[in-house]
Design an enzyme around this catalytic site. Sequence first.
Site, PDB file in Angstrom:
ATOM      1  N   LEU A 143       0.790  -1.239   0.000  1.00 50.65           N
ATOM      2  CA  LEU A 143       0.000   0.000   0.000  1.00 50.65           C
ATOM      3  C   LEU A 143       0.822   1.289   0.000  1.00 50.65           C
ATOM      4  O   LEU A 143       0.242   2.370   0.141  1.00 50.65           O
ATOM      5  CB  LEU A 143      -0.988   0.023   1.177  1.00 50.65           C
ATOM      6  CG  LEU A 143      -2.014  -1.122   1.184  1.00 50.65           C
ATOM      7  CD1 LEU A 143      -2.925  -1.000   2.400  1.00 50.65           C
ATOM      8  CD2 LEU A 143      -2.829  -1.121  -0.095  1.00 50.65           C
ATOM      9  N   ASP A 144       2.129   1.208  -0.166  1.00 53.55           N
ATOM     10  CA  ASP A 144       2.916   2.443  -0.253  1.00 53.55           C
ATOM     11  C   ASP A 144       4.104   2.250  -1.187  1.00 53.55           C
ATOM     12  O   ASP A 144       5.226   2.676  -0.898  1.00 53.55           O
ATOM     13  CB  ASP A 144       3.392   2.875   1.132  1.00 53.55           C
ATOM     14  CG  ASP A 144       3.707   4.378   1.202  1.00 53.55           C
ATOM     15  OD1 ASP A 144       3.257   5.121   0.301  1.00 53.55           O
ATOM     16  OD2 ASP A 144       4.390   4.806   2.148  1.00 53.55           O
ATOM     17  N   LEU A 145       3.846   1.612  -2.319  1.00 58.97           N
ATOM     18  CA  LEU A 145       4.896   1.435  -3.316  1.00 58.97           C
ATOM     19  C   LEU A 145       5.136   2.758  -4.036  1.00 58.97           C
ATOM     20  O   LEU A 145       4.202   3.365  -4.563  1.00 58.97           O
ATOM     21  CB  LEU A 145       4.495   0.345  -4.316  1.00 58.97           C
ATOM     22  CG  LEU A 145       4.448  -1.062  -3.721  1.00 58.97           C
ATOM     23  CD1 LEU A 145       3.725  -2.011  -4.654  1.00 58.97           C
ATOM     24  CD2 LEU A 145       5.850  -1.571  -3.418  1.00 58.97           C
ATOM     25  N   THR A 177       0.675   7.280   0.335  1.00 59.57           N
ATOM     26  CA  THR A 177       1.248   8.574  -0.027  1.00 59.57           C
ATOM     27  C   THR A 177       0.435   9.199  -1.152  1.00 59.57           C
ATOM     28  O   THR A 177       0.186   8.558  -2.178  1.00 59.57           O
ATOM     29  CB  THR A 177       2.716   8.410  -0.465  1.00 59.57           C
ATOM     30  OG1 THR A 177       3.446   7.812   0.603  1.00 59.57           O
ATOM     31  CG2 THR A 177       3.341   9.755  -0.797  1.00 59.57           C
TER      32      THR A 177
END
Length: 301
Positions: A143-145, A177
């Site tokens: 969920l934050d690549l 992000t």
Amino acid sequence: MSVCPVAAAPLAPGTRPVPGYEVLAHLTRTGWLDVYDAWSEERDCRCVLKAVRTDRRGEEHLGERLLREGRWLREFTHPHLVRAYDIVASPEPLVVLETLTGETLSHLVHRLRRRPAATDVALLGVQLCSAVHYLHGRGLLHLDLKPSNVVVDCGHAKVLDLSVARPPGPAPAGVGTLCYLAPEQARGGPLTAAADVWGIGITLYEFACGDVPFDCGGTAEEADRAEDTRDPGSGGRDDDWYPQLEQSAPPIASRRRLPPALAAAVDSCLRADVSSRPTVAGLAAALTAAVPGGNRPVTPR
């Protein structure tokens, strides 16, 4: 007249936060974490320490989140995931990570004098798919690549930061992000493996083109630095605006020339409709087939 509180300074070089570890230098600070270059006496080598910021140590949920990430990274064994050596619960939560050589993909993107070769884009995508496939097999979405969470060294990529990782299912709006969120992450609601497929796609888009496909009110690098002023996993703020909810990603071919099959693979990741994105396995296969010789290392220029 109110006065804004002054954030506490990070630990100074020479500090021993716990026995066996000495701080060599402060590397970076986020909204809730400090990251340090450190020395491990037991291993006789450098390492990286992640610790809750000194001015936020009283917030127990932050320490619990950090230790959870540390337990995952210590348990997981994959060539494209950073390794944790140790976790320390007291006197203050601390996670000890391997020191990675190379540079973050975000730094590489802005250092390169010309855009990366198509084979480099394809190989990076295959490696990200490999790491994400492993995480999904362990029941987690990353969920934050994004480029700042990928380190590349001599063609070998490693994914960092599981601070917002969670199992598939409901999630508040804005976890991750801003510039890199899949539309369903921005809206909030059920999240599936497709959210990480979007993360792979937008990371490859920025690597290939030099910036993300959406206007985030500045460059993605600037938005990334400004991000993380809230607790991880807590969702977005009331004033957050998500361009990916109002705009479609322009085809990557509008930004640069790539082999059609590779461009199609990247574009397929950034479809607003969750069900129309490829699976991780399908994406890996498409990326592998898209560029002849696409299994050679990424070579910075």
